[in-house]
Motif scaffolding. Structure first.
Motif, PDB file in Angstrom:
ATOM      1  N   ASN A 110     -13.351   2.364  14.299  1.00  0.00           N
ATOM      2  CA  ASN A 110     -11.947   2.214  14.691  1.00  0.00           C
ATOM      3  C   ASN A 110     -11.829   2.175  16.211  1.00  0.00           C
ATOM      4  O   ASN A 110     -11.062   1.378  16.764  1.00  0.00           O
ATOM      5  CB  ASN A 110     -11.105   3.336  14.100  1.00  0.00           C
TER       6      ASN A 110
ATOM      7  N   THR B  92     -10.375  -1.003  18.304  1.00  0.00           N
ATOM      8  CA  THR B  92      -9.253  -0.812  19.237  1.00  0.00           C
ATOM      9  C   THR B  92      -9.627  -1.296  20.632  1.00  0.00           C
ATOM     10  O   THR B  92      -8.842  -1.979  21.284  1.00  0.00           O
ATOM     11  CB  THR B  92      -8.843   0.672  19.274  1.00  0.00           C
TER      12      THR B  92
ATOM     13  N   SER C  63      -8.667  -6.318  14.745  1.00  0.00           N
ATOM     14  CA  SER C  63      -7.674  -5.952  13.748  1.00  0.00           C
ATOM     15  C   SER C  63      -7.703  -4.455  13.490  1.00  0.00           C
ATOM     16  O   SER C  63      -8.758  -3.865  13.307  1.00  0.00           O
ATOM     17  CB  SER C  63      -7.949  -6.704  12.444  1.00  0.00           C
ATOM     18  N   THR C  64      -6.541  -3.849  13.485  1.00  0.00           N
ATOM     19  CA  THR C  64      -6.460  -2.422  13.167  1.00  0.00           C
ATOM     20  C   THR C  64      -5.819  -2.210  11.800  1.00  0.00           C
ATOM     21  O   THR C  64      -5.712  -1.083  11.359  1.00  0.00           O
ATOM     22  CB  THR C  64      -5.653  -1.665  14.242  1.00  0.00           C
ATOM     23  N   PHE C  65      -5.391  -3.308  11.170  1.00  0.00           N
ATOM     24  CA  PHE C  65      -4.804  -3.171   9.847  1.00  0.00           C
ATOM     25  C   PHE C  65      -5.015  -4.448   9.054  1.00  0.00           C
ATOM     26  O   PHE C  65      -4.338  -5.442   9.263  1.00  0.00           O
ATOM     27  CB  PHE C  65      -3.310  -2.837   9.928  1.00  0.00           C
ATOM     28  N   GLY C  66      -5.973  -4.427   8.161  1.00  0.00           N
ATOM     29  CA  GLY C  66      -6.288  -5.573   7.328  1.00  0.00           C
ATOM     30  C   GLY C  66      -6.899  -5.084   6.030  1.00  0.00           C
ATOM     31  O   GLY C  66      -6.888  -3.886   5.732  1.00  0.00           O
TER      32      GLY C  66
ATOM     33  N   GLN D 146      -9.520  -2.344   6.484  1.00  0.00           N
ATOM     34  CA  GLN D 146      -8.929  -1.056   6.841  1.00  0.00           C
ATOM     35  C   GLN D 146      -8.224  -0.413   5.650  1.00  0.00           C
ATOM     36  O   GLN D 146      -8.273   0.809   5.478  1.00  0.00           O
ATOM     37  CB  GLN D 146      -7.947  -1.216   8.019  1.00  0.00           C
ATOM     38  N   ILE D 147      -7.593  -1.231   4.817  1.00  0.00           N
ATOM     39  CA  ILE D 147      -6.910  -0.700   3.628  1.00  0.00           C
ATOM     40  C   ILE D 147      -7.929  -0.156   2.635  1.00  0.00           C
ATOM     41  O   ILE D 147      -7.798   0.979   2.165  1.00  0.00           O
ATOM     42  CB  ILE D 147      -6.021  -1.792   2.971  1.00  0.00           C
TER      43      ILE D 147
ATOM     44  N   GLY E 186      -9.758   2.880   4.268  1.00  0.00           N
ATOM     45  CA  GLY E 186      -8.904   4.071   4.298  1.00  0.00           C
ATOM     46  C   GLY E 186      -8.729   4.673   2.918  1.00  0.00           C
ATOM     47  O   GLY E 186      -8.822   5.893   2.739  1.00  0.00           O
TER      48      GLY E 186
END
Length: 128
Positions: free
Chosen positions: A55, A59, A64-67, A70-71, A74
Motif C-alpha cells: 500500500n 501510494t 491505484s489505491t482502490f480497485g 484492493q477489494i 482487503g
C-alpha cells in the motif's frame, strides 16, 4: 526493483507459505490443532506486513489505491483475521465436530486470499 518492493513481495510469499501449510495441514489431519493456529498467525502477520508495504508503494508511485485487487485483498485480510479468531475459538472449545468441519471455511478463505495474491502478481507485471 526497490528494496521496499522486495521486502513486501517476500512477506507476501512467506504469508502464502505459512497460511497454505496451516490450511492444508488442518485439512490433511482432519482436525484443527495448535500448530495450525501458529501457521495462521504467521500468515496473518506476514500478510499484514506485505499489504502495508505494498500500500505504501502504491501510494508513493501514484498507483491505484482502490480497485479489484484492493477489494479482494482487503476482504481476504479481514477474513484471515476472522478465520484466526474463529479457529482459536473452535480449538479452545474442544467440540470435535466443529474441529472436523472447520477446514471447509479455511479452504474458502485461502482461495480468496490466493485470488488476491495472483491478481497482485498480474498487476505488478503489467498483465492487468
Amino acid at each position: 526493483m526497490s528494496t521496499l518492493l522486495i521486502v513486501a513481495s517476500s512477506a507476501m510469499v512467506v504469508a502464502l507459505i505459512l497460511y497454505s501449510i496451516g490450511v492444508f495441514g488442518e485439512k490433511i489431519s482432519g482436525t484443527i490443532q495448535f500448530k495450525h493456529l501458529v501457521f495462521f498467525v504467521g500468515g496473518l502477520i506476514f500478510d499484514t506486513i506485505g499489504t502495508t508495504l505494498m500500500n505504501r508503494i502504491a501510494t508513493q508511485d501514484g498507483g491505484s489505491t482502490f480497485g479489484l485487487h484492493q477489494i479482494t485483498g482487503g476482504a481476504a485480510l479481514v477474513l484471515m483475521a476472522f478465520h484466526l479468531v474463529w479457529a482459536i475459538r473452535v480449538y479452545n472449545k474442544g467440540d470435535e465436530k466443529a474441529k472436523h468441519q472447520f477446514h471447509k471455511f479455511s479452504l474458502g478463505v485461502w482461495i480468496l486470499w490466493v485470488i488476491s495474491f495472483v491478481l497482485g502478481i498480474l498487476l505488478g507485471i503489467g498483465v492487468i
